[in-house]
Scaffold this active site. Structure first.
Site, PDB file in Angstrom:
ATOM      1  N   LYS A 169      15.231  -8.210  11.544  1.00 22.17           N
ATOM      2  CA  LYS A 169      15.720  -8.414  10.176  1.00 22.17           C
ATOM      3  C   LYS A 169      16.855  -9.441  10.140  1.00 22.17           C
ATOM      4  CE  LYS A 169      12.923  -5.602   7.977  1.00 22.17           C
ATOM      5  NZ  LYS A 169      11.958  -6.085   6.984  1.00 22.17           N
ATOM      6  N   ASN A 222       7.276  -8.445   1.802  1.00 19.17           N
ATOM      7  CA  ASN A 222       7.850  -7.102   1.934  1.00 19.17           C
ATOM      8  C   ASN A 222       7.326  -6.329   3.151  1.00 19.17           C
ATOM      9  OD1 ASN A 222       8.954  -4.394   0.920  1.00 19.17           O
ATOM     10  ND2 ASN A 222       6.731  -4.068   0.953  1.00 19.17           N
ATOM     11  N   THR A 271      10.940   6.309   1.757  1.00 21.01           N
ATOM     12  CA  THR A 271       9.546   5.895   1.964  1.00 21.01           C
ATOM     13  C   THR A 271       9.045   6.569   3.249  1.00 21.01           C
ATOM     14  OG1 THR A 271      10.039   4.027   3.421  1.00 21.01           O
ATOM     15  CG2 THR A 271      10.079   3.577   1.053  1.00 21.01           C
ATOM     16  N   VAL A 323      15.975   3.637   1.575  1.00 23.22           N
ATOM     17  CA  VAL A 323      15.043   3.901   0.468  1.00 23.22           C
ATOM     18  C   VAL A 323      14.054   4.963   0.966  1.00 23.22           C
ATOM     19  CG1 VAL A 323      13.335   2.908  -1.109  1.00 23.22           C
ATOM     20  CG2 VAL A 323      15.261   1.506  -0.336  1.00 23.22           C
ATOM     21  N   TYR A 359      14.457  -3.699  15.770  1.00 22.23           N
ATOM     22  CA  TYR A 359      14.254  -3.764  14.314  1.00 22.23           C
ATOM     23  C   TYR A 359      15.402  -4.559  13.682  1.00 22.23           C
ATOM     24  CZ  TYR A 359      13.788  -2.234   9.454  1.00 22.23           C
ATOM     25  OH  TYR A 359      13.671  -2.213   8.088  1.00 22.23           O
ATOM     26  N   ILE A 387       8.112   0.815  -0.702  1.00 23.99           N
ATOM     27  CA  ILE A 387       8.808  -0.183  -1.506  1.00 23.99           C
ATOM     28  C   ILE A 387       7.832  -1.164  -2.156  1.00 23.99           C
ATOM     29  CG2 ILE A 387      10.281  -2.237  -1.216  1.00 23.99           C
ATOM     30  CD1 ILE A 387      12.002  -0.567   0.739  1.00 23.99           C
ATOM     31  N   SER A 434       0.811  -1.223   0.000  1.00 22.28           N
ATOM     32  CA  SER A 434       0.000   0.000   0.000  1.00 22.28           C
ATOM     33  C   SER A 434       0.843   1.271   0.000  1.00 22.28           C
ATOM     34  CB  SER A 434      -0.929  -0.001   1.226  1.00 22.28           C
ATOM     35  OG  SER A 434      -0.166  -0.118   2.403  1.00 22.28           O
TER      36      SER A 434
HETATM   37  N1  NAP Z   1      12.688   2.344   3.610  1.00 20.19           N
HETATM   38  C1  NAP Z   1      13.874   1.832   3.920  1.00 20.19           C
HETATM   39  O1  NAP Z   1      14.914   2.531   3.929  1.00 20.19           O
HETATM   40  C2  NAP Z   1      13.985   0.356   4.243  1.00 20.19           C
HETATM   41  C3  NAP Z   1      15.266  -0.166   4.454  1.00 20.19           C
HETATM   42  C4  NAP Z   1      15.397  -1.517   4.721  1.00 20.19           C
HETATM   43  C5  NAP Z   1      14.279  -2.322   4.772  1.00 20.19           C
HETATM   44  N2  NAP Z   1      13.028  -1.785   4.583  1.00 20.19           N
HETATM   45  C6  NAP Z   1      11.882  -2.684   4.642  1.00 20.19           C
HETATM   46  O2  NAP Z   1      11.064  -2.464   3.518  1.00 20.19           O
HETATM   47  C7  NAP Z   1       9.747  -2.928   3.799  1.00 20.19           C
HETATM   48  C8  NAP Z   1       8.747  -1.892   3.311  1.00 20.19           C
HETATM   49  O3  NAP Z   1       8.900  -0.704   4.062  1.00 20.19           O
HETATM   50  P1  NAP Z   1       8.796   0.756   3.434  1.00 20.19           P
HETATM   51  O4  NAP Z   1      10.086   1.430   3.653  1.00 20.19           O
HETATM   52  O5  NAP Z   1       8.238   0.675   2.071  1.00 20.19           O
HETATM   53  O6  NAP Z   1       7.782   1.447   4.465  1.00 20.19           O
HETATM   54  P2  NAP Z   1       6.225   1.752   4.370  1.00 20.19           P
HETATM   55  O7  NAP Z   1       5.935   2.685   3.279  1.00 20.19           O
HETATM   56  O8  NAP Z   1       5.848   2.131   5.760  1.00 20.19           O
HETATM   57  O9  NAP Z   1       5.575   0.345   3.993  1.00 20.19           O
HETATM   58  C9  NAP Z   1       5.287  -0.632   4.929  1.00 20.19           C
HETATM   59  C10 NAP Z   1       4.241  -1.536   4.328  1.00 20.19           C
HETATM   60  O10 NAP Z   1       4.031  -2.638   5.222  1.00 20.19           O
HETATM   61  C11 NAP Z   1       2.644  -2.820   5.350  1.00 20.19           C
HETATM   62  N3  NAP Z   1       2.291  -3.448   6.626  1.00 20.19           N
HETATM   63  C12 NAP Z   1       2.636  -3.090   7.872  1.00 20.19           C
HETATM   64  N4  NAP Z   1       2.046  -3.899   8.764  1.00 20.19           N
HETATM   65  C13 NAP Z   1       1.316  -4.787   8.057  1.00 20.19           C
HETATM   66  C14 NAP Z   1       0.464  -5.869   8.400  1.00 20.19           C
HETATM   67  N5  NAP Z   1       0.233  -6.197   9.667  1.00 20.19           N
HETATM   68  N6  NAP Z   1      -0.119  -6.582   7.411  1.00 20.19           N
HETATM   69  C15 NAP Z   1       0.098  -6.250   6.116  1.00 20.19           C
HETATM   70  N7  NAP Z   1       0.873  -5.237   5.721  1.00 20.19           N
HETATM   71  C16 NAP Z   1       1.474  -4.515   6.689  1.00 20.19           C
HETATM   72  C17 NAP Z   1       2.033  -1.434   5.222  1.00 20.19           C
HETATM   73  O11 NAP Z   1       0.683  -1.540   4.756  1.00 20.19           O
HETATM   74  P3  NAP Z   1      -0.637  -1.274   5.618  1.00 20.19           P
HETATM   75  O12 NAP Z   1      -0.289  -0.337   6.736  1.00 20.19           O
HETATM   76  O13 NAP Z   1      -1.598  -0.713   4.623  1.00 20.19           O
HETATM   77  O14 NAP Z   1      -1.052  -2.637   6.089  1.00 20.19           O
HETATM   78  C18 NAP Z   1       2.903  -0.846   4.125  1.00 20.19           C
HETATM   79  O15 NAP Z   1       2.395  -1.174   2.861  1.00 20.19           O
HETATM   80  C19 NAP Z   1       9.711  -3.201   5.294  1.00 20.19           C
HETATM   81  O16 NAP Z   1       9.849  -4.586   5.526  1.00 20.19           O
HETATM   82  C20 NAP Z   1      10.943  -2.473   5.813  1.00 20.19           C
HETATM   83  O17 NAP Z   1      11.436  -3.033   7.012  1.00 20.19           O
HETATM   84  C21 NAP Z   1      12.866  -0.457   4.329  1.00 20.19           C
END
Ligand code: NAP
Length: 291
Positions: A149, A81, A180, A178, A145, A15, A12
């Site tokens: 991971k 993800n 976000t 990234v 966190y 990433i 939603s």
């Molecule tokens: N951004 C970075 O720099 C970075 C770096 C390393 C790793 N990551 C990883 O990348 C992934 C995506 O994060 P993002 O950076 O894109 O952040 P984000 O925009 O906050 O996205 C997080 C996503 O996870 C979903 N989510 C959270 N809880 C959930 C649940 N209980 N059931 C289903 N979906 C759920 C949220 O959707 P809803 O709230 O609509 O359910 C949202 O779509 C995560 O695993 C994060 O740890 C991000």
């Protein structure tokens, strides 16, 4: 070639949103799962199918699986993800925060993988995870966190070993910065009053995040392009090394983290991070007060 089918969790925003679009652009039939259905509706413009999914609920995961299985007899890509950030000093973080972070970032990834793997096995497909560089390096005030991971990384490693006889591939994306909501908007956490890390009125959790250079973050669309390249590569079963486990470093500073953690002592990393997060002087001040 039949149209390949993918499910992306956490689609939603950020990433997952960008990866869903990139997969759709490359001809995949994409199911985009998350809790915020209004956000997911926007993906319909790309012929992506929104699917309500709360990965912390077995009922919700099985419901989503049944919907997908009613239309398809296999799944080529399961992209685990979805995730949440977990902030707080290692020695102060509450039970509730630990449980929530581990529940979403680890336990639920296992749940989703277990429920969808029979469909992935039918296609000899790919199970991918959005891991993090935080699972390898120090993330100041982000130990839980990081631990979630690192646990995911260990799980993916053995999962790959066990699914190899079924022809399934596993890709662990060790993701750096990234752009976000996780790194930009919502990442303004603060410490509870009385924390040992409020030094002369400065909240070190907050200030350390503010001191991160935003230019080190990769755009989500750029990241998604590289990640989907890797997914297509893994689907073809190609690798320089034998085996079915691919570890891919993608996102801002991820290669630096790889080199730092593979070839240099932890002390260098600690030294660099004290400076990067501007924690050197506050930590000296804590030391002065403690002595
Ligand atoms: N951004 C970075 O720099 C970075 C770096 C390393 C790793 N990551 C990883 O990348 C992934 C995506 O994060 P993002 O950076 O894109 O952040 P984000 O925009 O906050 O996205 C997080 C996503 O996870 C979903 N989510 C959270 N809880 C959930 C649940 N209980 N059931 C289903 N979906 C759920 C949220 O959707 P809803 O709230 O609509 O359910 C949202 O779509 C995560 O695993 C994060 O740890 C991000």
């Amino acid at each position: 070639m039949p149209q390949p089918i993918a499910l992306v969790t956490g689609a939603s925003s950020g990433i997952g949103y960008a990866i869903s679009i990139e997969l759709a652009k490359r001809g995949f039939k994409v199911y985009a799962g998350a809790r915020r259905m209004a956000q997911l509706q926007k993906l319909k413009d790309y012929k992506i199918i929104p699917i309500e999914l709360d990965i912390t609920s077995l009922e919700s995961v099985q419901g989503a699986r049944d919907i997908i299985a009613s239309d398809n007899d296999h799944l080529d890509v399961l992209f685990n993800n979805a995730g949440v950030i977990g902030d707080g000093p290692a020695m102060e973080v509450s039970d509730k925060d630990v449980q929530y972070c581990m529940e979403v970032n680890f336990n639920s990834q296992v749940r989703v993988t277990r429920e969808f793997s029979p469909l992935v096995m039918k296609s000899k497909g790919v199970i991918a995870f959005t891991g993090s560089t935080a699972g390898r390096v120090i993330l100041p005030f982000g130990s839980v966190y990081s631990a979630s991971k690192a646990a995911l990384c260990a799980y993916a490693n053995t999962l790959a070993f066990e699914v190899e006889p079924f022809g399934v591939k596993v890709v662990n994306f060790i993701t750096g910065g990234v752009k976000t909501s996780m790194t930009v908007e919502s990442s303004k956490p603060s410490l509870p009053s009385g924390s040992a890390y409020i030094v002369n009125g400065v909240d070190l959790l907050r200030s350390s995040r503010d001191n991160l250079d935003p230019s080190s973050l990769m755009e989500a669309e750029t990241y998604a392009t590289k990640v989907v390249d890797d997914i297509e590569y893994a689907l073809k079963g190609k690798s320089f090394l034998p085996g079915n486990y691919f570890v891919s470093f993608r996102g801002g500073a991820s290669t630096t983290v790889k080199i730092l953690t593979d070839y240099f002592p932890r002390a260098l990393c600690a030294f660099l991070f004290l400076n990067l997060f501007k924690l050197k002087e506050p930590f000296k001040e804590i030391q002065r007060k403690a002595n």
